[in-house]
Design a protein around this motif. Structure first.
Motif, mmCIF file in Angstrom:
data_model
loop_
_atom_site.group_PDB
_atom_site.id
_atom_site.type_symbol
_atom_site.label_atom_id
_atom_site.label_comp_id
_atom_site.label_asym_id
_atom_site.label_seq_id
_atom_site.Cartn_x
_atom_site.Cartn_y
_atom_site.Cartn_z
ATOM 1 N N MET A 442 0.798 -1.219 0.000
ATOM 2 C CA MET A 442 0.000 0.000 0.000
ATOM 3 C C MET A 442 0.833 1.272 0.000
ATOM 4 N N TYR A 443 2.101 1.159 0.367
ATOM 5 C CA TYR A 443 2.931 2.350 0.517
ATOM 6 C C TYR A 443 3.553 2.774 -0.815
ATOM 7 N N ASN A 444 4.202 3.938 -0.806
ATOM 8 C CA ASN A 444 4.942 4.405 -1.974
ATOM 9 C C ASN A 444 6.147 3.514 -2.235
ATOM 10 N N ASN A 445 6.611 3.493 -3.478
ATOM 11 C CA ASN A 445 7.896 2.870 -3.772
ATOM 12 C C ASN A 445 8.996 3.633 -3.048
ATOM 13 N N GLU A 446 9.878 2.895 -2.403
ATOM 14 C CA GLU A 446 10.959 3.521 -1.658
ATOM 15 C C GLU A 446 12.272 2.819 -1.980
ATOM 16 N N ALA A 447 13.355 3.560 -1.829
ATOM 17 C CA ALA A 447 14.676 2.961 -2.016
ATOM 18 C C ALA A 447 14.828 1.800 -1.036
ATOM 19 N N GLY A 448 15.311 0.708 -1.536
ATOM 20 C CA GLY A 448 15.492 -0.460 -0.677
ATOM 21 C C GLY A 448 14.344 -1.439 -0.717
ATOM 22 N N ASP A 449 13.223 -1.065 -1.357
ATOM 23 C CA ASP A 449 12.127 -2.025 -1.496
ATOM 24 C C ASP A 449 12.602 -3.229 -2.304
ATOM 25 N N PRO A 450 12.289 -4.444 -1.866
ATOM 26 C CA PRO A 450 12.699 -5.622 -2.641
ATOM 27 C C PRO A 450 12.012 -5.643 -3.998
ATOM 28 N N GLN A 451 12.648 -6.268 -4.967
ATOM 29 C CA GLN A 451 12.106 -6.300 -6.318
ATOM 30 C C GLN A 451 10.739 -6.964 -6.347
ATOM 31 N N GLY A 452 10.550 -7.968 -5.495
ATOM 32 C CA GLY A 452 9.254 -8.643 -5.457
ATOM 33 C C GLY A 452 8.122 -7.706 -5.083
ATOM 34 N N LEU A 453 8.392 -6.749 -4.195
ATOM 35 C CA LEU A 453 7.381 -5.781 -3.786
ATOM 36 C C LEU A 453 7.098 -4.797 -4.919
ATOM 37 N N LEU A 454 8.149 -4.328 -5.579
ATOM 38 C CA LEU A 454 7.972 -3.416 -6.711
ATOM 39 C C LEU A 454 7.188 -4.097 -7.827
ATOM 40 N N ASP A 455 7.508 -5.357 -8.092
ATOM 41 C CA ASP A 455 6.802 -6.108 -9.129
ATOM 42 C C ASP A 455 5.336 -6.299 -8.757
ATOM 43 N N ALA A 456 5.073 -6.522 -7.468
ATOM 44 C CA ALA A 456 3.694 -6.728 -7.017
ATOM 45 C C ALA A 456 2.858 -5.482 -7.267
ATOM 46 N N ARG A 457 3.396 -4.322 -6.960
ATOM 47 C CA ARG A 457 2.650 -3.077 -7.195
ATOM 48 C C ARG A 457 2.343 -2.898 -8.677
ATOM 49 N N GLU A 458 3.288 -3.241 -9.525
ATOM 50 C CA GLU A 458 3.054 -3.128 -10.959
ATOM 51 C C GLU A 458 1.984 -4.124 -11.410
ATOM 52 N N LYS A 459 2.005 -5.305 -10.836
ATOM 53 C CA LYS A 459 1.014 -6.314 -11.201
ATOM 54 C C LYS A 459 -0.382 -5.878 -10.760
ATOM 55 N N ILE A 460 -0.486 -5.319 -9.547
ATOM 56 C CA ILE A 460 -1.775 -4.814 -9.068
ATOM 57 C C ILE A 460 -2.291 -3.742 -10.018
ATOM 58 N N LYS A 461 -1.398 -2.855 -10.424
ATOM 59 C CA LYS A 461 -1.771 -1.788 -11.362
ATOM 60 C C LYS A 461 -2.312 -2.366 -12.657
ATOM 61 N N GLU A 462 -1.654 -3.388 -13.184
ATOM 62 C CA GLU A 462 -2.101 -4.013 -14.424
ATOM 63 C C GLU A 462 -3.503 -4.606 -14.274
ATOM 64 N N TYR A 463 -3.726 -5.289 -13.146
ATOM 65 C CA TYR A 463 -5.047 -5.871 -12.923
ATOM 66 C C TYR A 463 -6.113 -4.789 -12.884
ATOM 67 N N ILE A 464 -5.880 -3.724 -12.127
ATOM 68 C CA ILE A 464 -6.887 -2.680 -11.952
ATOM 69 C C ILE A 464 -7.195 -2.012 -13.294
ATOM 70 N N ILE A 465 -6.170 -1.668 -14.043
ATOM 71 C CA ILE A 465 -6.395 -1.010 -15.339
ATOM 72 C C ILE A 465 -7.200 -1.916 -16.259
ATOM 73 N N THR A 466 -6.879 -3.201 -16.255
ATOM 74 C CA THR A 466 -7.629 -4.151 -17.090
ATOM 75 C C THR A 466 -9.085 -4.224 -16.671
ATOM 76 N N TRP A 467 -9.328 -4.322 -15.383
ATOM 77 C CA TRP A 467 -10.691 -4.504 -14.883
ATOM 78 C C TRP A 467 -11.554 -3.255 -15.063
ATOM 79 N N ILE A 468 -10.983 -2.072 -14.881
ATOM 80 C CA ILE A 468 -11.819 -0.870 -15.014
ATOM 81 C C ILE A 468 -12.077 -0.521 -16.476
ATOM 82 N N ASN A 469 -11.300 -1.129 -17.360
ATOM 83 C CA ASN A 469 -11.523 -0.871 -18.791
ATOM 84 C C ASN A 469 -12.271 -1.997 -19.472
#
Length: 469
Positions: A442-469
């Motif tokens: 739920m938080y902002n991307n921050e320095a030191g965030d593991p790649q898995g967390l950054l990838d998860a946020r991008e995946k969530i974004k992809e799902y939401i954009i797909t579903w609302i469109n």
């Protein structure tokens, strides 16, 4: 234990008193409370299920239309078991996504929490209008009204973390015509009285030093049986008042606080000055286990700006029985009511494979909270069991039938044990992030965030954009 899961994920799923202090600290670190968003009020029904009509009350909410493009979607952040924080309207992953998608943003405070008081006080008789079911109806009527008021014709998306994460999934399940999608972050979905799995995850996350914890707790439990040790224990663990070993509730309360020191760090690992690695560094120092345990307690007291540990159960009971909406116990009475009547989720030391945290935090200790806080109700074992069964029947437990919901959990978050960890279907995916803690997505991307967390946020974004469109 007393995890007040958190208002918006830094509030509290979910008993642990020590965790609640850490949650409040995390929220202050994460959000800028000097927000320019004005509080607003929406008229709600007191009882949505009263077909004869119900009194109305004013529920607090905030909105941010800075990013909104006419014809764009609407996002709603669901309030939880604490005062809602409007700082979320310009912070976190969802805020960035709203800016990208031209979305209107709303934050609705949960009834009975913060300033959203639907009744005069929280006397026993007045607690009957507090439930997740009423909360979901509040959300549904609010979404409908805001759509009309702001001429929102595009889809809505709900967001929530911890208990609000549960609500987010259930909202989409019950009102698919109102929502195109939902994000359920760290949301427990299965009601269960004896949530021993919680400390099981804590054990696994601290495998590098759990043996020292076990040795310290076992030694302390033996020492507590001898009155000649009580003064020494009081001094060693910096208790505000001397330990009375004859008071069973005080002894259990004391042990709960000490276990909190570990559980709170694990649940929010990475969001405080002390991490799991730091905890194990303290516990693995070249001292006796009980000395290391005391040193950890001292370190966390210092981190919280406290000089002593107020261990007495009577202090907590004062908060549980405070029926005012502006008293010192705001949040505790309400959340304990919900755990008594809907969810359970009591974090006992009943781990069947190995009781590494001792034996004192049994289920009866937590059931007594219900009996003491709400004496006008009858609390029998059958009633507890029926309440949990009713909740799982209502929402589907571990396997709800739902689509367009993404379930997000971190491997270090103890609450993932009550969540959806595998895809339910193609339209209800689960994202399990190794090495991350409660609501980290739920938080902002921050320095030191593991790649898995950054990838998860991008995946969530992809799902939401797909579903609302």
């Amino acid at each position: 234990m007393r995890v007040l899961i958190l208002a918006l994920c830094v509030s509290v799923a979910f008993g642990l008193r020590g965790v609640k202090k850490l949650e409040e600290r995390a929220l202050k670190l994460a959000l800028d409370e000097k927000t320019t968003f004005d509080e607003m009020w929406y008229s709600q029904s007191l009882d949505h299920f009263d077909i004869a009509g119900s009194p109305r009350w004013n529920q607090r909410y905030w909105k941010n239309l800075d990013h909104y493009v006419p014809g764009g979607p609407a996002f709603i952040m669901i309030g939880g078991e604490g005062e809602a924080s409007p700082g979320w309207l310009n912070y976190g992953f969802w805020s960035k996504l709203a800016a990208d998608q031209g979305a209107a943003m709303f934050l609705l405070e949960h009834r009975y929490y913060g300033k959203s008081a639907p009744v005069e006080d929280m006397s026993d008789i007045n607690m009957k209008f507090l439930s997740s079911r009423q909360g979901l109806e509040d959300l549904a009527t609010f979404i409908t009204a805001m759509s009309q008021e702001h001429n929102i014709t595009r889809p809505w998306v709900s967001f929530g973390g911890s208990y609000p994460g549960s609500l987010s999934a259930w909202l989409r399940m019950k009102y698919p015509h109102l929502l195109a999608a939902a994000v359920s972050s760290s949301g427990p979905l299965h009601a269960k009285m004896d949530f021993y799995e919680y400390l099981g995850v804590v054990r696994d996350a601290t495998s590098d030093c759990i043996d020292v914890f076990t040795a310290a707790i076992q030694e302390l439990e033996v020492m507590l049986q001898d009155e000649s040790n009580w003064d020494m224990i009081s001094e060693k663990f910096a208790l505000c008042n001397p330990l009375d070993g004859y008071n069973t509730m005080d002894v259990k309360s004391f042990m709960e606080f000490l276990i909190d020191n570990l559980a709170g760090i694990v649940q929010y690992n990475g969001r405080f000055p002390i991490s799991i690695d730091d905890v194990c560094g303290i516990m693995n120092a070249d001292v006796e286990p009980i000395e290391a345990f005391a040193n950890l307690n001292a370190a966390i007291l210092e981190m919280n700006g406290e000089t002593c540990l107020e261990h007495e159960f009577s202090s907590f009971l004062t908060q549980l029985t405070d029926t005012s909406f502006d008293g010192v116990g705001v949040g505790w009475r309400q959340w304990i009511w919900q755990t008594c009547t809907e969810f359970g989720w009591y974090q006992t030391t009943n781990q069947p494979e190995a009781q590494v945290f001792g034996t004192l935090l049994d289920l009866d200790f937590f059931k007594d909270w219900c009996k003491m806080a709400f004496p006008e109700y009858t609390w029998e074992d059958e009633k507890f069991a029926n309440e949990m069964t009713n909740t799982n029947t209502e929402y589907g437990g571990f396997i709800p039938w739902v689509e367009n919901v993404v379930f997000v959990h971190g491997s270090v978050d103890p609450w993932h044990a009550m969540g959806v960890l595998e895809d339910l279907n193609e339209a209800a995916p689960s994202i399990y992030i190794e090495g991350t803690s409660h609501c980290a997505d739920m938080y902002n991307n921050e320095a030191g965030d593991p790649q898995g967390l950054l990838d998860a946020r991008e995946k969530i974004k992809e799902y939401i954009i797909t579903w609302i469109n």
